[in-house]
Motif scaffolding. Structure first.
Motif, PDB file in Angstrom:
ATOM      1  N   MET A   1      47.321  41.525  41.185  1.00 34.67           N
ATOM      2  CA  MET A   1      46.001  41.833  40.619  1.00 34.67           C
ATOM      3  C   MET A   1      45.405  43.052  41.311  1.00 34.67           C
ATOM      4  O   MET A   1      45.641  43.285  42.494  1.00 34.67           O
ATOM      5  CB  MET A   1      45.074  40.616  40.762  1.00 34.67           C
ATOM      6  CG  MET A   1      45.418  39.492  39.760  1.00 34.67           C
ATOM      7  SD  MET A   1      44.318  38.093  39.896  1.00 34.67           S
ATOM      8  CE  MET A   1      45.028  37.342  41.365  1.00 34.67           C
ATOM      9  N   ASN A   4      40.727  42.288  44.908  1.00 31.20           N
ATOM     10  CA  ASN A   4      40.740  41.115  45.767  1.00 31.20           C
ATOM     11  C   ASN A   4      39.736  40.092  45.247  1.00 31.20           C
ATOM     12  O   ASN A   4      38.621  40.432  44.860  1.00 31.20           O
ATOM     13  CB  ASN A   4      40.389  41.537  47.202  1.00 31.20           C
ATOM     14  CG  ASN A   4      40.420  40.358  48.151  1.00 31.20           C
ATOM     15  OD1 ASN A   4      39.423  39.661  48.267  1.00 31.20           O
ATOM     16  ND2 ASN A   4      41.554  40.152  48.814  1.00 31.20           N
ATOM     17  N   CYS A   5      40.117  38.780  45.252  1.00 31.91           N
ATOM     18  CA  CYS A   5      39.249  37.719  44.708  1.00 31.91           C
ATOM     19  C   CYS A   5      37.928  37.611  45.469  1.00 31.91           C
ATOM     20  O   CYS A   5      36.871  37.384  44.873  1.00 31.91           O
ATOM     21  CB  CYS A   5      39.991  36.376  44.746  1.00 31.91           C
ATOM     22  SG  CYS A   5      41.318  36.265  43.514  1.00 31.91           S
ATOM     23  N   ARG A   9      34.244  37.886  43.846  1.00 30.10           N
ATOM     24  CA  ARG A   9      33.259  36.802  43.922  1.00 30.10           C
ATOM     25  C   ARG A   9      31.932  37.287  44.524  1.00 30.10           C
ATOM     26  O   ARG A   9      30.854  36.811  44.155  1.00 30.10           O
ATOM     27  CB  ARG A   9      33.833  35.637  44.717  1.00 30.10           C
ATOM     28  CG  ARG A   9      34.969  34.953  43.949  1.00 30.10           C
ATOM     29  CD  ARG A   9      35.659  33.876  44.766  1.00 30.10           C
ATOM     30  NE  ARG A   9      36.810  33.352  44.024  1.00 30.10           N
ATOM     31  CZ  ARG A   9      37.641  32.419  44.480  1.00 30.10           C
ATOM     32  NH1 ARG A   9      37.446  31.907  45.698  1.00 30.10           N
ATOM     33  NH2 ARG A   9      38.660  32.006  43.745  1.00 30.10           N
ATOM     34  N   HIS A  31      38.968  41.637  36.166  1.00 33.98           N
ATOM     35  CA  HIS A  31      39.595  40.675  37.074  1.00 33.98           C
ATOM     36  C   HIS A  31      39.541  39.255  36.501  1.00 33.98           C
ATOM     37  O   HIS A  31      40.503  38.482  36.631  1.00 33.98           O
ATOM     38  CB  HIS A  31      38.894  40.721  38.442  1.00 33.98           C
ATOM     39  CG  HIS A  31      39.503  39.795  39.442  1.00 33.98           C
ATOM     40  ND1 HIS A  31      40.657  40.109  40.166  1.00 33.98           N
ATOM     41  CD2 HIS A  31      39.137  38.540  39.840  1.00 33.98           C
ATOM     42  CE1 HIS A  31      40.957  39.092  40.957  1.00 33.98           C
ATOM     43  NE2 HIS A  31      40.040  38.125  40.773  1.00 33.98           N
ATOM     44  N   LEU A  32      38.424  38.914  35.857  1.00 35.48           N
ATOM     45  CA  LEU A  32      38.285  37.566  35.304  1.00 35.48           C
ATOM     46  C   LEU A  32      39.294  37.301  34.191  1.00 35.48           C
ATOM     47  O   LEU A  32      39.716  36.155  33.984  1.00 35.48           O
ATOM     48  CB  LEU A  32      36.857  37.353  34.771  1.00 35.48           C
ATOM     49  CG  LEU A  32      35.752  37.277  35.831  1.00 35.48           C
ATOM     50  CD1 LEU A  32      34.384  37.176  35.171  1.00 35.48           C
ATOM     51  CD2 LEU A  32      35.974  36.081  36.763  1.00 35.48           C
ATOM     52  N   GLU A  34      42.292  38.171  34.290  1.00 37.49           N
ATOM     53  CA  GLU A  34      43.589  37.918  34.919  1.00 37.49           C
ATOM     54  C   GLU A  34      43.573  36.706  35.852  1.00 37.49           C
ATOM     55  O   GLU A  34      44.616  36.096  36.093  1.00 37.49           O
ATOM     56  CB  GLU A  34      44.023  39.153  35.718  1.00 37.49           C
ATOM     57  CG  GLU A  34      44.162  40.417  34.870  1.00 37.49           C
ATOM     58  CD  GLU A  34      44.457  41.640  35.740  1.00 37.49           C
ATOM     59  OE1 GLU A  34      44.405  41.494  36.982  1.00 37.49           O
ATOM     60  OE2 GLU A  34      44.712  42.715  35.174  1.00 37.49           O
ATOM     61  N   CYS A  35      42.364  36.324  36.379  1.00 30.02           N
ATOM     62  CA  CYS A  35      42.308  35.318  37.454  1.00 30.02           C
ATOM     63  C   CYS A  35      41.591  34.059  36.989  1.00 30.02           C
ATOM     64  O   CYS A  35      40.374  34.072  36.757  1.00 30.02           O
ATOM     65  CB  CYS A  35      41.626  35.906  38.685  1.00 30.02           C
ATOM     66  SG  CYS A  35      41.544  34.748  40.075  1.00 30.02           S
ATOM     67  N   ALA A  36      42.348  32.963  36.879  1.00 30.16           N
ATOM     68  CA  ALA A  36      41.776  31.691  36.446  1.00 30.16           C
ATOM     69  C   ALA A  36      40.862  31.104  37.515  1.00 30.16           C
ATOM     70  O   ALA A  36      39.848  30.468  37.208  1.00 30.16           O
ATOM     71  CB  ALA A  36      42.897  30.704  36.111  1.00 30.16           C
ATOM     72  N   GLU A  37      41.223  31.312  38.811  1.00 29.54           N
ATOM     73  CA  GLU A  37      40.409  30.747  39.886  1.00 29.54           C
ATOM     74  C   GLU A  37      39.013  31.374  39.912  1.00 29.54           C
ATOM     75  O   GLU A  37      38.006  30.684  40.120  1.00 29.54           O
ATOM     76  CB  GLU A  37      41.115  30.962  41.228  1.00 29.54           C
ATOM     77  CG  GLU A  37      42.378  30.125  41.391  1.00 29.54           C
ATOM     78  CD  GLU A  37      43.002  30.315  42.770  1.00 29.54           C
ATOM     79  OE1 GLU A  37      42.404  31.073  43.583  1.00 29.54           O
ATOM     80  OE2 GLU A  37      44.045  29.714  43.023  1.00 29.54           O
ATOM     81  N   CYS A  38      38.966  32.673  39.693  1.00 30.39           N
ATOM     82  CA  CYS A  38      37.659  33.351  39.691  1.00 30.39           C
ATOM     83  C   CYS A  38      36.832  32.954  38.459  1.00 30.39           C
ATOM     84  O   CYS A  38      35.600  32.878  38.518  1.00 30.39           O
ATOM     85  CB  CYS A  38      37.849  34.862  39.747  1.00 30.39           C
ATOM     86  SG  CYS A  38      38.385  35.433  41.387  1.00 30.39           S
ATOM     87  N   ARG A  39      37.549  32.711  37.337  1.00 33.69           N
ATOM     88  CA  ARG A  39      36.812  32.237  36.159  1.00 33.69           C
ATOM     89  C   ARG A  39      36.189  30.873  36.439  1.00 33.69           C
ATOM     90  O   ARG A  39      35.052  30.593  36.054  1.00 33.69           O
ATOM     91  CB  ARG A  39      37.743  32.158  34.945  1.00 33.69           C
ATOM     92  CG  ARG A  39      38.126  33.518  34.373  1.00 33.69           C
ATOM     93  CD  ARG A  39      38.680  33.386  32.961  1.00 33.69           C
ATOM     94  NE  ARG A  39      39.886  32.587  32.915  1.00 33.69           N
ATOM     95  CZ  ARG A  39      41.128  33.069  33.080  1.00 33.69           C
ATOM     96  NH1 ARG A  39      41.302  34.372  33.308  1.00 33.69           N
ATOM     97  NH2 ARG A  39      42.183  32.270  33.017  1.00 33.69           N
TER      98      ARG A  39
END
Length: 266
Positions: A1, A4-5, A9, A31-32, A34-39
């Motif tokens: 990615m 950085n997460c 955040r 980024h959202l 691509e990133c399920a955790e950040c969503r």
């Protein structure tokens, strides 16, 4: 990615407060995707914010209710006094109305026991604080007095005059002195075409009124007068006395309702 997460955040907090730059918002959105955790982190942020806002609203509502309750407690004595005054006023006005008092003199006179649906109003005289009404009933003429006593008009005394076939006649009569205030009212109806005018009253308050056949002519004074002080005389056009106000009785006892206009003997 690409990003950085932890950085994303941190930027989410700025985006939430609408203080992030356009470039930062673009980076967060990319980024959202691509990133399920950040969503998931963003979703949890919304839930937490909603809970916080709900809690703040409840706190504000509680504070508001508390303030209202305090104001009511402070004003409770005033509310009780106002309700008591309203009750007293309603009772007072209801009782006054039930006993015949009215806000206007005419409706007050209509409450007299001598006035009914068949009564005919012949005239009235306004002499503050009195207002006098002249009625014709089936058998007699009635004079009804009303008096103003704030905030109502109330019935006073009344008098009557007998119906006769006289060409000049009294259609009422009223004289009273009340609380230092006096009034005298003498209404006359004339059907004698020879009568041109009538004079009545003491020297310092003698009145003269022209006569029109069939009309009620009202003499009035703001003082109490006895019948023999009136010295009423009806004159012809030439000034010749034709009638005089008096009693056609020979006994020692006389009554007010026997007062009449007597022809002057030549």
């Amino acid at each position: 990615m690409k990003y950085n997460c932890e950085l994303i955040r941190d930027l989410l907090l700025l985006c939430q407060d609408n203080v992030a730059s356009t470039a930062s918002q673009t980076a967060v959105n990319e980024h959202l995707l691509e990133c399920a955790e950040c969503r998931s982190f963003k979703k949890n942020m919304k839930i937490v914010n909603l809970q916080q806002n709900t809690s703040k609203m409840k706190d504000a509502e509680t504070i508001s209710h508390t303030k209202v309750a305090k104001r009511i407690r402070k004003r409770k004595p005033l509310i009780i006094v106002c309700l008591a005054l309203v009750t007293i006023l309603v009772t007072y006005f209801s009782y006054s109305y039930a006993t015949g008092k009215r806000f206007d003199a005419y409706n007050c006179s209509q409450n007299s026991r001598w006035v009914d649906e068949e009564s005919i109003l012949l005239g009235d005289v306004d002499m503050a604080p009195f207002h006098i009404y002249l009625y014709e009933n089936e058998e007699k003429y009635r004079t009804i007095a009303t008096k103003y006593s704030f905030p109502f008009w109330e019935l006073g005394s009344s008098s009557w005059a007998n119906k006769t076939d006289d060409l000049v006649k009294l259609v009422g009569w009223y004289s009273v002195r009340d609380d230092g205030q006096g009034i005298t009212v003498v209404p006359i109806e004339c059907f004698d075409e020879n009568v041109e005018y009538i004079e009545m009253g003491a020297n310092d308050s003698r009145l003269r009124k022209e006569i029109k056949g069939g009309e009620v002519i009202i003499f009035s004074w703001a003082k109490s007068l006895r019948w023999n002080d009136l010295d009423g005389i009806a004159y012809s056009k030439e000034g010749e006395p034709l009638y005089k106000l008096g009693y056609d009785v020979k006994n020692a006892t006389i009554k007010t309702d026997e007062l009449r206009w007597l022809p002057v003997l030549k």
